[in-house]
Design a protein around this motif. Structure first.
Motif, short mmCIF file in Angstrom:
data_model
loop_
_atom_site.label_atom_id
_atom_site.label_comp_id
_atom_site.label_asym_id
_atom_site.label_seq_id
_atom_site.Cartn_x
_atom_site.Cartn_y
_atom_site.Cartn_z
N THR A 1 -1.90 2.36 -12.29
CA THR A 1 -2.50 1.66 -11.14
C THR A 1 -1.51 0.62 -10.64
N THR A 2 -1.58 0.36 -9.35
CA THR A 2 -0.71 -0.66 -8.76
C THR A 2 -1.43 -2.00 -8.78
N THR A 3 -0.81 -2.97 -9.40
CA THR A 3 -1.39 -4.31 -9.49
C THR A 3 -0.88 -5.15 -8.33
N MET A 4 -1.79 -5.72 -7.56
CA MET A 4 -1.42 -6.52 -6.39
C MET A 4 -1.97 -7.94 -6.52
N ASN A 5 -1.21 -8.90 -6.00
CA ASN A 5 -1.62 -10.31 -6.01
C ASN A 5 -1.39 -10.92 -4.63
N GLU A 6 -2.19 -11.89 -4.29
CA GLU A 6 -2.00 -12.61 -3.03
C GLU A 6 -0.74 -13.46 -3.12
N VAL A 7 0.01 -13.46 -2.02
CA VAL A 7 1.21 -14.30 -1.96
C VAL A 7 0.78 -15.74 -1.71
N ALA A 8 1.25 -16.64 -2.53
CA ALA A 8 0.92 -18.05 -2.35
C ALA A 8 1.51 -18.57 -1.05
N ALA A 9 0.71 -19.34 -0.32
CA ALA A 9 1.18 -19.89 0.96
C ALA A 9 2.30 -20.88 0.75
N ALA A 10 3.30 -20.80 1.59
CA ALA A 10 4.45 -21.71 1.46
C ALA A 10 4.20 -23.05 2.15
N SER A 11 3.41 -23.06 3.24
CA SER A 11 3.20 -24.30 4.00
C SER A 11 1.79 -24.82 3.77
N ARG A 12 1.60 -26.12 3.90
CA ARG A 12 0.30 -26.73 3.69
C ARG A 12 -0.03 -27.62 4.90
N TYR B 1 0.82 -1.21 0.00
CA TYR B 1 0.00 0.00 0.00
C TYR B 1 0.85 1.26 0.00
N GLN B 2 2.08 1.15 0.45
CA GLN B 2 3.00 2.28 0.30
C GLN B 2 3.26 2.54 -1.19
N THR B 3 3.45 1.44 -1.93
CA THR B 3 3.64 1.57 -3.38
C THR B 3 2.38 2.13 -4.04
N ALA B 4 1.20 1.64 -3.62
CA ALA B 4 -0.06 2.12 -4.20
C ALA B 4 -0.27 3.60 -3.92
N ILE B 5 0.08 4.04 -2.69
CA ILE B 5 -0.04 5.46 -2.35
C ILE B 5 0.90 6.28 -3.23
N GLY B 6 2.12 5.78 -3.43
CA GLY B 6 3.08 6.48 -4.29
C GLY B 6 2.58 6.59 -5.72
N THR B 7 1.98 5.52 -6.23
CA THR B 7 1.44 5.54 -7.60
C THR B 7 0.30 6.54 -7.71
N THR B 8 -0.60 6.53 -6.75
CA THR B 8 -1.72 7.47 -6.76
C THR B 8 -1.23 8.91 -6.65
N SER B 9 -0.25 9.13 -5.79
CA SER B 9 0.32 10.47 -5.67
C SER B 9 0.95 10.93 -6.98
N GLU B 10 1.60 9.99 -7.67
CA GLU B 10 2.20 10.31 -8.98
C GLU B 10 1.11 10.71 -9.97
N ASN B 11 -0.02 10.01 -9.94
CA ASN B 11 -1.14 10.36 -10.82
C ASN B 11 -1.63 11.78 -10.54
N ILE B 12 -1.80 12.09 -9.26
CA ILE B 12 -2.30 13.41 -8.88
C ILE B 12 -1.31 14.50 -9.30
#
Length: 449
Positions: A38-49, A15-26
Motif C-alpha cells: 500500500t502507498t502511505t501518504m501524509n499531508e505536507v506541512a505548511a511552510a508559511s503561517r 496518486y500516480q505512485t498509488a496507482i502504480g502500487t495497486t497495479s503491481e499488486n494486481i
C-alpha cells in the motif's frame, strides 16, 4: 496560485505512485511469496503561517512517505511453525512407507512359514528325497529373503544419507541467500519498493528454511533477520553482518543421526525438533531398529536350525551338519547344506524311517518365534506409519489454516484492488483538474492585466 498548482502537482505525483502500487499488486496476484503493498501518504506541512505565527495560511498538498507491506509477523511465525511440524511428519511418513516395503517386498515372513512347513512334510516319509529337496529349496529361498530384506534396508540407509545431505546443502544455501538479503536490506531505503521486494524474498527463504528445520527468528528495525535453529535459545545460524553457519550431518554405525552447526570455527550439536531434518532423524531411528531386529532374527534362526541339525542323524546315520551359515548380519546368510540326505530327521540311532528330530523344528518355531518377530516388526512399523499419517493429516489442516490467515491479510484481493484502482484514478484525475483550473485562473489574471 502557486500553492494551488503545488497542491495539484503533489496529488498527481502521489496518486500516480498509488496507482502504480495497486497495479503491481494486481499483476502479482498469483506470484508466490508476494505480499500486498500500500502507498502511505501524509499531508505536507505548511511552510508559511499567519500574522500571529499560529495557524497555517494554506494547506500544502500530499507527499508519499513510503510503500508499506501488509505483513503480520505473528502470522508468518504461525506458518513457519506449522510448516516445520508438517514437514517432519511428511518426511517420516515417506521413509516409514519405504521401510515397510523393504520389510515385506522380499517375502521374508512367508519364506519362514514355508521353511517350517517343509520340515513337517518330511515327517510323513523321512526317507523320501522329494520333500528333502523341497526343504532345501525353501531354505535357499529363505536365505535369499533374509539377504534381500537386509540389502533393501541397507540401501534405504544410503538413500537416507543422500537425502539428508541434500537437505543440509539446501539449508546452508538458504542461509547464504538470507545473509545476502540481510546485506541488501542494510543498504535499501526503508519503505521503498526495493526494500519491499527484499522483505518478500526474506520471508520466502525463512519459510523454506522452516520446512527443513524448526527455526526462531528475530528482526531488527531494517527487517534483517537473525535465525536460531530450534528455540529462541538455540544456536545462531544467521545474523546480520556475519557469515552464516554451516549445518553438518552424520550417521554412526548404529544408525543414529546427529547434526552439528559449525560457525566461527566452533561446532555445536543441534537437535532439530521440526522440519525434514527431524523427520530424517526419526526415520533413521526406525530404520536402525528394523535392521537390528532382522539381524537378530536371522542369527537366532540360523543358530537354532543348526542346533536342531546337530542333535539328530541324517539318512546315512551321521550327525547332522550345519544347514546355514551367517556372519555379522542377515545379508551374509548362506545355505551350507547341499545334500538333501544330510537333513537330520532322525533322533540318534533312530534309523532312516525315524522322524523324531523333526519335532525340534516345531519347538524352534514356537520358542524362537522368528515368524512372530518378523510379523511384529512389520506391524509395529505399520502402526507407526498409520499414526504419522493421521498426525500429518491434522497438521496439513493446521498449516493450511495458518496460510489462509496470513494470506487474508497479506494476499492480494483483486476485488479490493480494483476498487482502490478506481479510487486512485479518480483522485489522480481530480488533482489533474486542480492544475488545469489553476492554469485557467492564472491565464484569466494575465488576460485582465
Amino acid at each position: 496560485m502557486t500553492d494551488l498548482l503545488g497542491i495539484g502537482a503533489s496529488g498527481v505525483r502521489a496518486y500516480q505512485t498509488a496507482i502504480g502500487t495497486t497495479s503491481e499488486n494486481i499483476a502479482n496476484a498469483g506470484t508466490a511469496g508476494y505480499v500486498r503493498r500500500t502507498t502511505t501518504m501524509n499531508e505536507v506541512a505548511a511552510a508559511s503561517r499567519g500574522i500571529n505565527g499560529n495557524a497555517p495560511l494554506v494547506a500544502s498538498g500530499v507527499v508519499v512517505s513510503g510503500i508499506a507491506r501488509e505483513s503480520d509477523e505473528l502470522r508468518q511465525v504461525a506458518v513457519r511453525s506449522a510448516g516445520a511440524d508438517l514437514a517432519r511428519s511428511e518426511t517420516a511418513v515417506t521413509w516409514l512407507d519405504q521401510i515397510e516395503q523393504a520389510l515385506t517386498r522380499s517375502g521374508l515372513s512367508g519364506a519362514l512359514t514355508g521353511f517350517f512347513n517343509a520340515t513337517r512334510a518330511i515327517a510323513a516319509d523321512p526317507s523320501a528325497s522329494a520333500p528333502r529337496l523341497a526343504m532345501l529349496d525353501s531354505a535357499s529361498g529363505l536365505a535369499d529373503a533374509f539377504k534381500g530384506t537386509a540389502s533393501q534396508l541397507a540401501q534405504l540407509g544410503r538413500d537416507l544419507d543422500a537425502t539428508a545431505g541434500n537437505a543440509v546443502t539446501t539449508l546452508n544455501d538458504l542461509a547464504t541467500g538470507l545473509a545476502r538479503i540481510n546485506d541488501g536490506l542494510s543498504r535499501a531505503t526503508p519503505g521503498s519498493t526495493g526494500s519491499a521486494q527484499l522483505l518478500d524474498q526474506r520471508d520466502q527463504i525463512l519459510e523454506q528454511m522452516s520446512a527443513l528445520s524448526d527455526i526462531s527468528v528475530t528482526m531488527d528495525v531494517a527487517g534483517r533477520a537473525t535465525v536460531r535453529l530450534g528455540s529462541a535459545s538455540g544456536p545462531v545460524f544467521v545474523t546480520p553482518g556475519v557469515d552464516p553457519g554451516k549445518i553438518l550431518y552424520s550417521r554412526n554405525v548404529d544408525g543414529a543421526v546427529s547434526y552439528g552447526l559449525r560457525r566461527n570455527g566452533v561446532t555445536q550439536s543441534v537437535s532439530p525438533s521440526g522440519g525434514a531434518l527431524a523427520g530424517i532423524a526419526d526415520a533413521a531411528q526406525r530404520l536402525a531398529a528394523a535392521t537390528t531386529e532382522i539381524d537378530r532374527v536371522a542369527t537366532e534362526f540360523v543358530d537354532g536350525v543348526n542346533a536342531v541339525q546337530a542333535a539328530g542323524e541324517d539318512l546315512d546315520g551321521h550327525a547332522g551338519g550345519a544347514m546355514f551359515a551367517i556372519g555379522a548380519d542377515a545379508a551374509s546368510i548362506t545355505v551350507t547344506l547341499t545334500d538333501p540326505r544330510g537333513i537330520a530327521a532322525a533322533a540318534p540311532g533312530g534309523g532312516t524311517r525315524d522322524n523324531a528330530n523333526l519335532a525340534s523344528f516345531d519347538t524352534l518355531r514356537a520358542s524362537g518365534s522368528a515368524e512372530g518377530a518378523v510379523t511384529a516388526l512389520v506391524a509395529e512399523n505399520g502402526a507407526a506409519l498409520s499414526s504419522r499419517r493421521t498426525v500429518a493429516a491434522a497438521q496439513t489442516s493446521i498449516h493450511d489454516g495458518a496460510i489462509a490467515a496470513r494470506d487474508q491479510m497479506s494476499g492480494v484481493n483483486l476485488d479490493s484492488e480494483a476498487v482502490d484502482l478506481m479510487r486512485y484514478q479518480q483522485a489522480y484525475q481530480a488533482s489533474s483538474r486542480v492544475i488545469q483550473v489553476a492554469r485557467e485562473i492564472f491565464q484569466s489574471i494575465l488576460n485582465v492585466s
